[in-house]
Design an enzyme around this catalytic site. Structure first.
Site, PDB file in Angstrom:
ATOM      1  N   GLY A  95     -43.916 -27.367 -19.313  1.00 56.40           N
ATOM      2  CA  GLY A  95     -44.313 -26.493 -20.408  1.00 56.40           C
ATOM      3  C   GLY A  95     -43.167 -25.577 -20.751  1.00 56.40           C
ATOM      4  O   GLY A  95     -42.086 -25.670 -20.157  1.00 56.40           O
TER       5      GLY A  95
ATOM      6  N   ASP B 180     -51.771  -9.983 -18.659  1.00 59.74           N
ATOM      7  CA  ASP B 180     -51.793 -11.177 -19.506  1.00 59.74           C
ATOM      8  C   ASP B 180     -52.786 -12.202 -18.960  1.00 59.74           C
ATOM      9  O   ASP B 180     -52.519 -13.403 -18.952  1.00 59.74           O
ATOM     10  CB  ASP B 180     -50.378 -11.785 -19.593  1.00 59.74           C
ATOM     11  CG  ASP B 180     -50.232 -12.722 -20.787  1.00 59.74           C
ATOM     12  OD1 ASP B 180     -51.204 -12.851 -21.557  1.00 59.74           O
ATOM     13  OD2 ASP B 180     -49.156 -13.327 -20.928  1.00 59.74           O
TER      14      ASP B 180
ATOM     15  N   GLY C 138     -42.135 -21.366 -21.895  1.00 55.72           N
ATOM     16  CA  GLY C 138     -42.617 -19.995 -21.998  1.00 55.72           C
ATOM     17  C   GLY C 138     -41.621 -19.157 -22.772  1.00 55.72           C
ATOM     18  O   GLY C 138     -40.786 -19.705 -23.498  1.00 55.72           O
ATOM     19  N   ASN C 139     -41.726 -17.847 -22.578  1.00 57.60           N
ATOM     20  CA  ASN C 139     -40.887 -16.913 -23.331  1.00 57.60           C
ATOM     21  C   ASN C 139     -39.397 -17.116 -23.101  1.00 57.60           C
ATOM     22  O   ASN C 139     -38.605 -16.984 -24.001  1.00 57.60           O
ATOM     23  CB  ASN C 139     -41.227 -15.473 -22.926  1.00 57.60           C
ATOM     24  CG  ASN C 139     -42.534 -15.060 -23.553  1.00 57.60           C
ATOM     25  OD1 ASN C 139     -43.000 -15.724 -24.475  1.00 57.60           O
ATOM     26  ND2 ASN C 139     -43.125 -13.991 -23.043  1.00 57.60           N
ATOM     27  N   PHE C 140     -39.085 -17.402 -21.824  1.00 57.93           N
ATOM     28  CA  PHE C 140     -37.638 -17.410 -21.557  1.00 57.93           C
ATOM     29  C   PHE C 140     -37.089 -18.765 -21.137  1.00 57.93           C
ATOM     30  O   PHE C 140     -36.129 -18.845 -20.409  1.00 57.93           O
ATOM     31  CB  PHE C 140     -37.251 -16.352 -20.528  1.00 57.93           C
ATOM     32  CG  PHE C 140     -38.313 -16.070 -19.527  1.00 57.93           C
ATOM     33  CD1 PHE C 140     -38.654 -17.018 -18.577  1.00 57.93           C
ATOM     34  CD2 PHE C 140     -38.982 -14.851 -19.544  1.00 57.93           C
ATOM     35  CE1 PHE C 140     -39.633 -16.747 -17.671  1.00 57.93           C
ATOM     36  CE2 PHE C 140     -39.960 -14.580 -18.631  1.00 57.93           C
ATOM     37  CZ  PHE C 140     -40.294 -15.525 -17.682  1.00 57.93           C
ATOM     38  N   GLY C 141     -37.687 -19.814 -21.564  1.00 55.03           N
ATOM     39  CA  GLY C 141     -37.123 -21.121 -21.256  1.00 55.03           C
ATOM     40  C   GLY C 141     -38.207 -22.111 -20.958  1.00 55.03           C
ATOM     41  O   GLY C 141     -39.350 -21.942 -21.393  1.00 55.03           O
TER      42      GLY C 141
ATOM     43  N   VAL D 107     -40.340 -24.841 -18.167  1.00 59.61           N
ATOM     44  CA  VAL D 107     -40.785 -24.988 -16.789  1.00 59.61           C
ATOM     45  C   VAL D 107     -40.673 -26.462 -16.437  1.00 59.61           C
ATOM     46  O   VAL D 107     -41.216 -27.313 -17.143  1.00 59.61           O
ATOM     47  CB  VAL D 107     -42.230 -24.479 -16.615  1.00 59.61           C
ATOM     48  CG1 VAL D 107     -42.691 -24.654 -15.179  1.00 59.61           C
ATOM     49  CG2 VAL D 107     -42.340 -23.019 -17.028  1.00 59.61           C
TER      50      VAL D 107
HETATM   51  P1  AMP Z   1     -45.267 -19.558 -18.513  1.00 59.35           P
HETATM   52  O1  AMP Z   1     -43.915 -19.291 -19.040  1.00 59.35           O
HETATM   53  O2  AMP Z   1     -45.480 -18.950 -17.154  1.00 59.35           O
HETATM   54  O3  AMP Z   1     -46.348 -19.209 -19.478  1.00 59.35           O
HETATM   55  O4  AMP Z   1     -45.359 -21.160 -18.285  1.00 59.35           O
HETATM   56  C1  AMP Z   1     -45.343 -22.050 -19.367  1.00 59.35           C
HETATM   57  C2  AMP Z   1     -46.090 -23.337 -19.023  1.00 59.35           C
HETATM   58  O5  AMP Z   1     -45.458 -23.990 -17.932  1.00 59.35           O
HETATM   59  C3  AMP Z   1     -47.532 -23.125 -18.560  1.00 59.35           C
HETATM   60  O6  AMP Z   1     -48.424 -23.074 -19.631  1.00 59.35           O
HETATM   61  C4  AMP Z   1     -47.775 -24.353 -17.685  1.00 59.35           C
HETATM   62  O7  AMP Z   1     -48.127 -25.456 -18.481  1.00 59.35           O
HETATM   63  C5  AMP Z   1     -46.403 -24.607 -17.076  1.00 59.35           C
HETATM   64  N1  AMP Z   1     -46.333 -23.965 -15.746  1.00 59.35           N
HETATM   65  C6  AMP Z   1     -45.949 -22.705 -15.454  1.00 59.35           C
HETATM   66  N2  AMP Z   1     -46.006 -22.471 -14.137  1.00 59.35           N
HETATM   67  C7  AMP Z   1     -46.465 -23.596 -13.560  1.00 59.35           C
HETATM   68  C8  AMP Z   1     -46.767 -23.982 -12.212  1.00 59.35           C
HETATM   69  N3  AMP Z   1     -46.614 -23.144 -11.187  1.00 59.35           N
HETATM   70  N4  AMP Z   1     -47.222 -25.229 -11.996  1.00 59.35           N
HETATM   71  C9  AMP Z   1     -47.402 -26.095 -13.016  1.00 59.35           C
HETATM   72  N5  AMP Z   1     -47.134 -25.792 -14.296  1.00 59.35           N
HETATM   73  C10 AMP Z   1     -46.667 -24.569 -14.581  1.00 59.35           C
END
Ligand code: AMP
Length: 606
Positions: free
Chosen positions: A334, A450, A336-339, A341
Site C-alpha cells: 500500500g 487517526d 501512505g503519506n510518506f512513501g 509499504v
Molecule cells: P500507512 O502509511 O500506515 O497508512 O500504510 C499504508 C498501507 O500500507 C495500509 O493501508 C496497508 O494496506 C499497508 N500496510 C501498512 N502497514 C502494514 C503492515 N504492518 N502490514 C501489512 N500492510 C501494511
C-alpha cells in the site's frame, strides 16, 4: 473474568447451600412464588431454582446442556438463566407455581464463588499456557479477547492434549502402561472404552489396577456413578484429583502418554527455527505459518506467531536493523503519506519473519523524515497483541520502518469484500480486540489521533491490530490532552468536536473515533456521513444529530456508538468503559445458544 451468565441477576446468590437458600427465602417472608437462583453444586454450569409455595420450599435443578441452553429436566430449553426465569414468571409450565417475586440479594450480600469457578479459570489458564506457550500479559490478553471461543474448545477437545489421555488402547494395554515404571497410589490414565465414544479411567492402588467407566448422561455430562457431573472429561479429572467421589483414592500422578507429551506445548513455526536457517523460499511460506490447528476450527489470534512477540526474554528489541538482515520484496502492500509499504523478510536469531516495510521516498524532505522518526519512536514503546509492532528502523538506501506483517489488510476493505461471509459475531470479536488495544494505549497515555477502519489491519480473519501511528502523540504525565499548534490534513469525519474547535486531542477524542470506526465496521466498510461535506458534518453534529444505526447492527452496539459520540468529552466514556461494554456484549452473544439450536433439542414436557 466472570463468565457466569447469572452473575447480573439480582436474585442470584452463587454457590450457597440448600439450607442457606431456605434461610434467605424465610427472611424474605415465605410468600407464594418468591424465588431465588443459586449455583448447582453437583453439575458444572448448572443452577438450582428455589421457590416457595404453600409455606414449603421447592428446589428445581436447572441443567446446562451441551449446546449451551438451560432447562429443567424435561422442560423447554432457554438461551440463558435470565430467559428461563422470565419464562417461568409468566407460566408455571410444570412448576408448583409461576415465579412471582424475586428474593433479592441485600446490598451487602456478595455472590458466593463456587469451588468450580476457580477450577474452571485455572484450567483455562493451563489450557492457554499449554497450547500456545503464553504467559503473563500475553496470556491475559488472549483469555480476555477469546474467552467464549476458548471455553467452547475446552468443552470439546481439551482432554485430547492431556498427558494422561491415551486414546484408543485396550484395558490390557492400559494395565501394561500403568505397571511400567513406578506404581504410586493414584497413578492414572484415561482411555477410550470402545467405538461409542465413552471413556474409562484406569488407576493404580496398592499395586493393583482398577478400572472405572466414566458415565455420560443424556445431556452429555461426565461423572463417576452417583458423582458430580461435568461438561468435560478434563474437568472431571481435575475434580477427581481433589475428591475421590467414589474412587478408591483421589487421582495422583498421570501415567504419561508419550505421544501427547511430545506434542505439547506446540510452538508456532517462527519460534521453532532456532539456529537453523532454511532456504529463502521455505522461509516465506513458513514465517507466518501457525500452530497446527485442527481443520474444523477457525484460527484464533493466538494461533498466529505475531500474538506474543516477546515470549523469549532474551530477545531484545533492536531499534536499528542491519540492511543485510532485511530482504525486500517488490510487492507493494500500500502507500501512505510518506512513501510506500513493501513486503519483506527479516532475519532474526530465532528465525525469520514476514515484515511490512514503510519506505520513505523523499529523503530530502526533512519534515517527512522527522515525522517518520516520531512514528517509530511512538511504536517502539508499545507492546500489545492488538497493536502493530515495530521491529526497528533500517537506515540504508532509504529510511525504512520495519513492522510486523498484517497480511489480511485493512478492516474496511476486508469487510466490504466479504459482506456475505462475515457475521456480526465476527465483527464484534474484532472490534473488541480493537477496544483492548485502545485501552492499552489509554493506559500508556498515548493518543492515536487517526483511529479509523482503514488503520485497523488484519493479521488473519479473526485477528485485528491497530496501525498507523503517524499522527500519534505521547502525553506528558500530567496532561490529559494534546493541543496541536496548527490544523493539518486531518480525518475530520472521525474527529470529536473538541478536536475540530480547539485542536484538543485526548483518549476521549480517540473514543469518538472508535465510535465512527464501529459504524464503519457494522456497515461492512461503509463511508461515514456518505457524501456530506466536512462543514455539513460539523453542523450535523452540532445540531445533535448522529449517524443512523447500520442495518442489522445489534442495538447494544449502536447504543455504545452513540455513547462514543457524546458531545462533551467529560461525559464521554473512556476506553476502560468501552472495552468493558464490548467485552460483555462479545461474551453474551457467544455464550448464548442460537435460537434454532435451542429449538432443535426441545423435548416434550412431562
Ligand atoms: P500507512 O502509511 O500506515 O497508512 O500504510 C499504508 C498501507 O500500507 C495500509 O493501508 C496497508 O494496506 C499497508 N500496510 C501498512 N502497514 C502494514 C503492515 N504492518 N502490514 C501489512 N500492510 C501494511
Amino acid at each position: 473474568m466472570s463468565s457466569d451468565p447469572a452473575a447480573d441477576l439480582p436474585f442470584y446468590y452463587g454457590s450457597i447451600s440448600r439450607s442457606d437458600a431456605e434461610q434467605h427465602l424465610k427472611l424474605a417472608g415465605m410468600a407464594d412464588g418468591i424465588f431465588l437462583l443459586r449455583q448447582c453444586l453437583r453439575s458444572l454450569g448448572g443452577y438450582v431454582l428455589s421457590v416457595v409455595w404453600n409455606l414449603e420450599f421447592h428446589h428445581y435443578p436447572v441443567d446446562k446442556q451441551l449446546n449451551g441452553t438451560y432447562c429443567f429436566t424435561g422442560g423447554k430449553p432457554h438461551c440463558g438463566p435470565a430467559e428461563l426465569c422470565e419464562f417461568y414468571s409468566k407460566d408455571a409450565d410444570g412448576l408448583v407455581c409461576a415465579l412471582k417475586k424475586p428474593c433479592l440479594r441485600s446490598p451487602d450480600t456478595v455472590i458466593r464463588p463456587g469451588v468450580f469457578d476457580s477450577l474452571r479459570e485455572n484450567m483455562l489458564r493451563e489450557y492457554v499456557k499449554q497450547n500456545w506457550n503464553l504467559e503473563g500479559e500475553a496470556m491475559e490478553q488472549a483469555i480476555i479477547s477469546q474467552a467464549p471461543q476458548l471455553e467452547k474448545l475446552m468443552a470439546t477437545t481439551a482432554h485430547e492434549k492431556m498427558p494422561w489421555y491415551h486414546g484408543k488402547v485396550t484395558r490390557q494395554e492400559g494395565e501394561r502402561r500403568l505397571y511400567s515404571g513406578a506404581q504410586p497410589d493414584g497413578k492414572f490414565l484415561v482411555r477410550d472404552r470402545d467405538e461409542s465414544g465413552s471413556f474409562a479411567l484406569s488407576m493404580v492402588y496398592g499395586k493393583t489396577v482398577y478400572h472405572y467407566q466414566i458415565l455420560q448422561d443424556k445431556s452429555g455430562k461426565y461423572s463417576m456413578p452417583e458423582g458430580t457431573k461435568f461438561d468435560t472429561v478434563w474437568q472431571l479429572v481435575q475434580y477427581l484429583k481433589m475428591k475421590a467421589d467414589g474412587l478408591v483414592t483421589v487421582l495422583g500422578e498421570a501415567c504419561v502418554n508419550g505421544k501427547n507429551a511430545e506434542k505439547t506445548p506446540s510452538l508456532p513455526a517462527s519460534r521453532r527455527t532456532n539456529g537453523y536457517t532454511p532456504p529463502p523460499q521455505a522461509v516465506a511460506a513458513a514465517s507466518m505459518s501457525v500452530t497446527t490447528v485442527p481443520e474444523n476450527r477457525e484460527l484464533l489470534p493466538m494461533d498466529c506467531s505475531g500474538f506474543n512477540p516477546y515470549h523469549n526474554p532474551n530477545e531484545v528489541r533492536r531499534f536499528n536493523i542491519q540492511r543485510s538482515n532485511l530482504l525486500i520484496d517488490e510487492v507493494e502492500l500500500g502507500s501512505g503519506n510518506f512513501g510506500c509499504v513493501k513486503k519483506g523478510v527479516l532475519k532474526t536469531e530465532s528465525g525469520q519473519i514476514d515484515v511490512a516495510i514503510k519506505v520513505l521516498k523523499n529523503e530530502n524532505e526533512k519534515l517527512v523524515r522527522e515525522e517518520m522518526m516520531r512514528e517509530a519512536e511512538i511504536m517502539h514503546q508499545l507492546c500489545n497483541p492488538f497493536i502493530v509492532r515495530m521491529l526497528g528502523l533500517c537506515n540504508a538506501e532509504n529510511l525504512m520502518l520495519v513492522m510486523e506483517m498484517a497480511s489480511a489488510g485493512p478492516l474496511n476493505k476486508f469487510l466490504s469484500s466479504n459482506k456475505d461471509t462475515v457475521t456480526m459475531e465476527h465483527i464484534v470479536n474484532l472490534m473488541h480486540q480493537v477496544s483492548m488495544g485502545m485501552k492499552y494505549l489509554e493506559e500508556k497515555n498515548f493518543v492515536h489521533r487517526d483511529l479509523a477502519a482503514r488503520n485497523i489491519l488484519l493479521v488473519k480473519q479473526q485477528f485485528a491490530k491497530i496501525s498507523d501511528f503517524g499522527l500519534s502523540k505521547a502525553l506528558g504525565a500530567d496532561d490529559n490532552y494534546y493541543k496541536s499548534r496548527t490544523a493539518g490534513k486531518w480525518p475530520l469525519k472521525w474527529y470529536a468536536p473538541e478536536c475540530i474547535h480547539f485542536r484538543k486531542f485526548s483518549s476521549k477524542s480517540d473514543v469518538w473515533s472508535f465510535g465512527v470506526t464501529m459504524w464503519e465496521a457494522f456497515t461492512y466498510g461503509g463511508r461515514p456521513y456518505k457524501k456530506m461535506k466536512t462543514t455539513d458534518v460539523m453542523r450535523f453534529i452540532e445540531s445533535g444529530s448522529r449517524m443512523e444505526c447500520p442495518t442489522a447492527c445489534p442495538e447494544q452496539m449502536y447504543t455504545l456508538m452513540k455513547e462514543c459520540w457524546t458531545y462533551k468529552h467529560e461525559e464521554r466514556p473512556d476506553f476502560k468503559k468501552v472495552e468493558e461494554s464490548m467485552r460483555s456484549y462479545h461474551y453474551s452473544i457467544s455464550n448464548k445458544a442460537k435460537p434454532e439450536e435451542a429449538a432443535a433439542t426441545s423435548e416434550p414436557i412431562k
